[in-house]
Design an enzyme around this catalytic site. Structure first.
Site, PDB file in Angstrom:
ATOM      1  N   LYS A 206       6.990   0.076  -4.816  1.00  0.00           N
ATOM      2  CA  LYS A 206       7.042   0.507  -3.209  1.00  0.00           C
ATOM      3  C   LYS A 206       8.270  -0.690  -2.971  1.00  0.00           C
ATOM      4  O   LYS A 206       9.520   0.256  -2.772  1.00  0.00           O
ATOM      5  CB  LYS A 206       6.080   0.585  -2.508  1.00  0.00           C
ATOM      6  CG  LYS A 206       6.361   0.796  -1.499  1.00  0.00           C
ATOM      7  CD  LYS A 206       5.030   0.003  -0.076  1.00  0.00           C
ATOM      8  CE  LYS A 206       5.729   0.251   1.201  1.00  0.00           C
ATOM      9  NZ  LYS A 206       4.733  -0.351   2.325  1.00  0.00           N
ATOM     10  N   GLU A 212       5.985  -8.808 -12.191  1.00  0.00           N
ATOM     11  CA  GLU A 212       5.465  -7.530 -13.207  1.00  0.00           C
ATOM     12  C   GLU A 212       5.788  -6.636 -13.675  1.00  0.00           C
ATOM     13  O   GLU A 212       6.174  -5.866 -14.783  1.00  0.00           O
ATOM     14  CB  GLU A 212       4.094  -7.732 -13.292  1.00  0.00           C
ATOM     15  CG  GLU A 212       3.133  -8.974 -12.724  1.00  0.00           C
ATOM     16  CD  GLU A 212       3.572  -9.777 -10.798  1.00  0.00           C
ATOM     17  OE1 GLU A 212       4.700  -8.662 -10.422  1.00  0.00           O
ATOM     18  OE2 GLU A 212       2.659 -10.352 -10.685  1.00  0.00           O
ATOM     19  N   GLY A 267       0.442  -0.637  -0.278  1.00  0.00           N
ATOM     20  CA  GLY A 267       0.196  -0.008  -1.514  1.00  0.00           C
ATOM     21  C   GLY A 267      -0.813   0.144  -1.953  1.00  0.00           C
ATOM     22  O   GLY A 267      -1.044   0.641  -2.458  1.00  0.00           O
ATOM     23  N   ARG A 268      -1.928  -0.453  -1.247  1.00  0.00           N
ATOM     24  CA  ARG A 268      -3.424  -0.663  -1.733  1.00  0.00           C
ATOM     25  C   ARG A 268      -4.341   0.715  -0.741  1.00  0.00           C
ATOM     26  O   ARG A 268      -5.144   0.822  -1.377  1.00  0.00           O
ATOM     27  CB  ARG A 268      -4.234  -1.577  -1.031  1.00  0.00           C
ATOM     28  CG  ARG A 268      -4.603  -2.211   0.246  1.00  0.00           C
ATOM     29  CD  ARG A 268      -4.370  -4.023   0.260  1.00  0.00           C
ATOM     30  NE  ARG A 268      -4.423  -4.050   1.777  1.00  0.00           N
ATOM     31  CZ  ARG A 268      -3.435  -4.352   1.854  1.00  0.00           C
ATOM     32  NH1 ARG A 268      -2.393  -5.007   0.816  1.00  0.00           N
ATOM     33  NH2 ARG A 268      -3.663  -5.165   3.570  1.00  0.00           N
ATOM     34  N   GLU A 353      -7.342  -7.633  -0.123  1.00  0.00           N
ATOM     35  CA  GLU A 353      -6.405  -7.867   0.379  1.00  0.00           C
ATOM     36  C   GLU A 353      -6.291  -7.260   1.446  1.00  0.00           C
ATOM     37  O   GLU A 353      -5.041  -8.012   2.352  1.00  0.00           O
ATOM     38  CB  GLU A 353      -5.418  -7.218  -0.492  1.00  0.00           C
ATOM     39  CG  GLU A 353      -3.727  -7.591  -0.419  1.00  0.00           C
ATOM     40  CD  GLU A 353      -2.688  -6.972  -1.931  1.00  0.00           C
ATOM     41  OE1 GLU A 353      -2.937  -6.100  -1.813  1.00  0.00           O
ATOM     42  OE2 GLU A 353      -2.136  -7.785  -2.315  1.00  0.00           O
ATOM     43  N   HIS A 384     -29.224  -6.653 -16.571  1.00  0.00           N
ATOM     44  CA  HIS A 384     -29.363  -8.425 -17.571  1.00  0.00           C
ATOM     45  C   HIS A 384     -28.359  -8.942 -17.549  1.00  0.00           C
ATOM     46  O   HIS A 384     -28.139 -10.298 -18.319  1.00  0.00           O
ATOM     47  CB  HIS A 384     -29.084  -7.557 -18.691  1.00  0.00           C
ATOM     48  CG  HIS A 384     -29.994  -6.704 -19.101  1.00  0.00           C
ATOM     49  ND1 HIS A 384     -31.650  -7.300 -19.372  1.00  0.00           N
ATOM     50  CD2 HIS A 384     -30.191  -4.912 -18.830  1.00  0.00           C
ATOM     51  CE1 HIS A 384     -31.857  -5.424 -19.505  1.00  0.00           C
ATOM     52  NE2 HIS A 384     -31.498  -4.475 -18.844  1.00  0.00           N
ATOM     53  N   LYS A 512       4.135 -15.826  -5.245  1.00  0.00           N
ATOM     54  CA  LYS A 512       4.753 -15.117  -5.699  1.00  0.00           C
ATOM     55  C   LYS A 512       6.839 -16.168  -5.732  1.00  0.00           C
ATOM     56  O   LYS A 512       7.113 -15.532  -7.124  1.00  0.00           O
ATOM     57  CB  LYS A 512       5.334 -13.955  -5.033  1.00  0.00           C
ATOM     58  CG  LYS A 512       4.863 -12.659  -5.594  1.00  0.00           C
ATOM     59  CD  LYS A 512       5.573 -11.566  -4.557  1.00  0.00           C
ATOM     60  CE  LYS A 512       3.915 -10.174  -4.545  1.00  0.00           C
ATOM     61  NZ  LYS A 512       4.560  -9.411  -3.803  1.00  0.00           N
TER      62      LYS A 512
HETATM   63  O1  F6P Z   1      -0.239  -7.962  -4.340  1.00  0.00           O
HETATM   64  C1  F6P Z   1       0.672  -7.873  -3.630  1.00  0.00           C
HETATM   65  C2  F6P Z   1       1.531  -6.677  -2.791  1.00  0.00           C
HETATM   66  O2  F6P Z   1       2.540  -6.469  -2.686  1.00  0.00           O
HETATM   67  C3  F6P Z   1       0.650  -5.320  -2.943  1.00  0.00           C
HETATM   68  O3  F6P Z   1       0.497  -5.080  -1.882  1.00  0.00           O
HETATM   69  C4  F6P Z   1       1.200  -4.128  -3.824  1.00  0.00           C
HETATM   70  O4  F6P Z   1       0.394  -2.303  -3.844  1.00  0.00           O
HETATM   71  C5  F6P Z   1       1.921  -4.665  -5.086  1.00  0.00           C
HETATM   72  O5  F6P Z   1       1.824  -6.722  -4.887  1.00  0.00           O
HETATM   73  C6  F6P Z   1       2.860  -3.866  -5.431  1.00  0.00           C
HETATM   74  O6  F6P Z   1       3.892  -4.224  -4.729  1.00  0.00           O
HETATM   75  P1  F6P Z   1       4.430  -2.686  -5.373  1.00  0.00           P
HETATM   76  O7  F6P Z   1       4.468  -1.404  -5.476  1.00  0.00           O
HETATM   77  O8  F6P Z   1       6.014  -3.191  -4.191  1.00  0.00           O
HETATM   78  O9  F6P Z   1       6.055  -3.421  -6.499  1.00  0.00           O
END
Ligand code: F6P
Length: 544
Positions: A206, A212, A267-268, A353, A384, A512
């Protein structure tokens, strides 16, 4: 808004809690043979039996009163109508607009967002069709048969879990990989198995600034360019989903290959947006659309059903009861369906979150429990492992069992056994086994009376452990859409009760920022001295 603990219903619930703690669900069932039927409902292909909860009609009445007193009706209306309920970021929260099939407009700042929702959905459909038909070709003219989806958090878990959960609906001719972790092992392993000529990379971010995702995409791009390809070939093998189209283009994506998303999609909560592109590619656009339709059905129900017949409200308020009045700190999700095994991780992100916070919308610190720890895994495997603790520890852990009555291509014997485990565990958690019953079993054991008593103590199962059982005929795309929307709305309801903003995530920011500072130290761009001695020691150990 008045303080939660000053609400009338809160005081009533505080009075009821000690009375309920003295009651056993076994007796509640014995005294009322309509309990299961009265405490069940069905919507969107999901049947919910919530009769195995430590509640009475009186408790439920007060829980729904609490929801009313906390302005839940208004909160639901505010979300669906595009009010900026994400106050700390001054944003609307409109994942529901992405699955709005009502033909009603939805306005953000006086602007109807539905036309842009439709344009993006059409773009997802057109691209999916071009990949599946073979019209979209790789740089050597071959069709695409592999998708590598790169993203993290909400830009990863939704597409991954949905694709995995709907395995019986996956297209035969497309293989999908999901890469999230910056740990190079993952992207390395995936790149080692894919064919450069037939692989499409979908980069989902987003913000287009997540470390990452940027790094994994760069690694994929370097790998691609190392294979006798040219810069111009990138357009055939890399697409992006982002609200930051400019950054995506600057990164090297062709503008027509960028699928936009709005800032009012959290995002979520974003799998319904173009972030769902890998789902559409893996399953087919018709199945992606069915997922949206299932969610829409749950949205309609959530907005219109009275609280006492409203599935998300019921699940949420039961959660509030356990968290705030019965001492629970966690909630377990137990899917009895292999393909749904990732669902606890999905809800974990969604819920933790969103409601893992302790500052209210007014900026005050709470003095009551908020979002629980969400955890769990595949049902029978868990039996188990951690079920022992749920059955016999003194930690109260409410659970949700999830079970499809039919599974495509399923062997009946296996599925009967799976059902018996699921229903049997719910029953065992509820009824337990008394000391007297255990003693009776040891009657002919040859042990002394004292030994029998000691062993019977160990074997006694207190029971009275609450559970919801959610049963679907089949976990088809529509039902899965409804199921995910159900848990999304549960989160909204609980956030409303606790007075939280469920739609920001400031808690992930500091890590971060510090992570980036540490990276600068590791790479020798900054002096170590600004870090604490422990961090310095760890960096030195890593770098020397
Ligand atoms: O974990 C934090 C966060 O901002 C989430 O809310 C989001 O889904 C994720 O990192 C990835 O963010 P982006 O889509 O901006 O790469």
């Amino acid at each position: 808004m008045e303080k939660l603990t000053n609400a009338n219903a809160w005081a009533e619930l505080e009075k009821l809690a000690p009375l309920i703690k003295r009651k056993h669900m076994r007796d509640m069932f014995e005294q009322d043979d309509t309990r299961a039927q009265r405490y069940s409902l069905e919507i969107g292909g999901i049947f919910l039996d919530y009769s195995k909860n430590r509640v009475t009609d009186e408790v439920l009445t007060q829980l729904f009163s609490l929801a009313t007193q906390r302005g839940l009706k208004e909160k639901i209306a505010a979300m669906f109508s595009g009010d900026a309920i994400n106050t700390t970021e001054d944003r609307a929260v409109l994942h529901t607009a992405l699955r709005n099939f009502s033909k009603k407009s939805v306005y953000v700042g006086g602007h109807d967002v539905m036309p842009e929702v439709k344009t993006t959905l059409d773009k997802v459909e057109a691209f999916t069709t071009s990949v599946h038909s073979g019209a979209h070709k790789g740089y050597t003219g071959k069709s695409i048969d592999t998708i590598v989806s790169i993203g993290i958090g909400g830009s990863f878990l939704g597409p991954k879990i949905v694709t995995e959960s709907l395995k019986p609906y996956q297209r035969d001719n497309i293989k999908v990989h999901f890469v999230a972790n910056v740990d190079g092992c993952h992207i390395h392993d995936v790149l080692a198995t894919v064919d450069v000529e037939t692989t499409l990379f979908v980069m989902s971010s987003k913000s287009f600034s997540t470390q990452e995702t940027l790094q994994n995409t760069l690694t994929a791009k370097d790998w691609f360019l190392s294979k006798n390809t040219s810069q111009a070939d990138i357009a055939k093998h890399f697409v992006a989903v982002s609200s930051n189209v400019k950054a995506a283009v600057e990164f090297g994506m062709a503008k027509e290959n960028v699928f936009p998303m709005a800032d009012w999609v959290g995002g979520r909560y974003s799998l319904w947006s173009a972030i769902g592109l890998p789902i559409s590619l893996a399953l087919g656009f018709e199945h992606f659309k069915a997922i949206l339709e299932g969610a829409f059905e749950m949205d309609e129900h959530f907005q219109s059903a009275p609280f006492e017949e409203n599935m998300p409200v019921i699940l949420a308020m039961l959660g509030v009861w356990y968290r705030n009045f019965m001492g629970a700190q966690s909630h377990a999700l137990l899917p009895y369906y292999h393909y749904l095994r990732g669902f606890p991780a999905y809800v974990q992100q969604l819920d933790m979150e969103s409601n893992g916070k302790s500052t209210t919308l007014n900026g005050l610190t709470v003095d009551y429990g908020t979002g629980p720890i969400i955890w769990g895994s595949e049902g029978t495997n868990g039996q188990h492992s951690f079920y022992q603790l749920i059955h016999q520890s003194n930690l109260p852990i409410p659970v949700d069992f999830l079970f499809p009555t039919t599974v495509p291509n399923q062997n009946t014997t296996h599925h009967n056994m799976l059902a018996s485990n699921c229903f049997g565990q719910a029953q065992a958690l509820m009824q337990g086994k008394t000391f007297e019953e255990c003693l009776q079993d040891l009657q002919n054991s040859g042990l002394s009376q004292e030994e029998k008593q000691v062993l019977a103590n160990h074997k006694t199962m207190p029971g009275n452990n609450p559970s919801n059982t959610l049963v679907f005929n089949q976990l088809d795309p529509k039902t899965l859409g409804a199921l995910i929307a159900l848990y999304e709305h549960k989160v909204l309801v609980q956030g409303c009760i606790w007075g939280l903003n469920s739609f920001d995530q400031w808690g992930v920011e500091l890590g971060k920022v510090l992570g980036n500072q540490v990276l600068d130290m590791i790479e020798g761009n900054t002096e170590l001295s600004s870090a604490d001695s422990s961090t310095q020691q760890l960096i030195e150990r890593f770098t020397n």
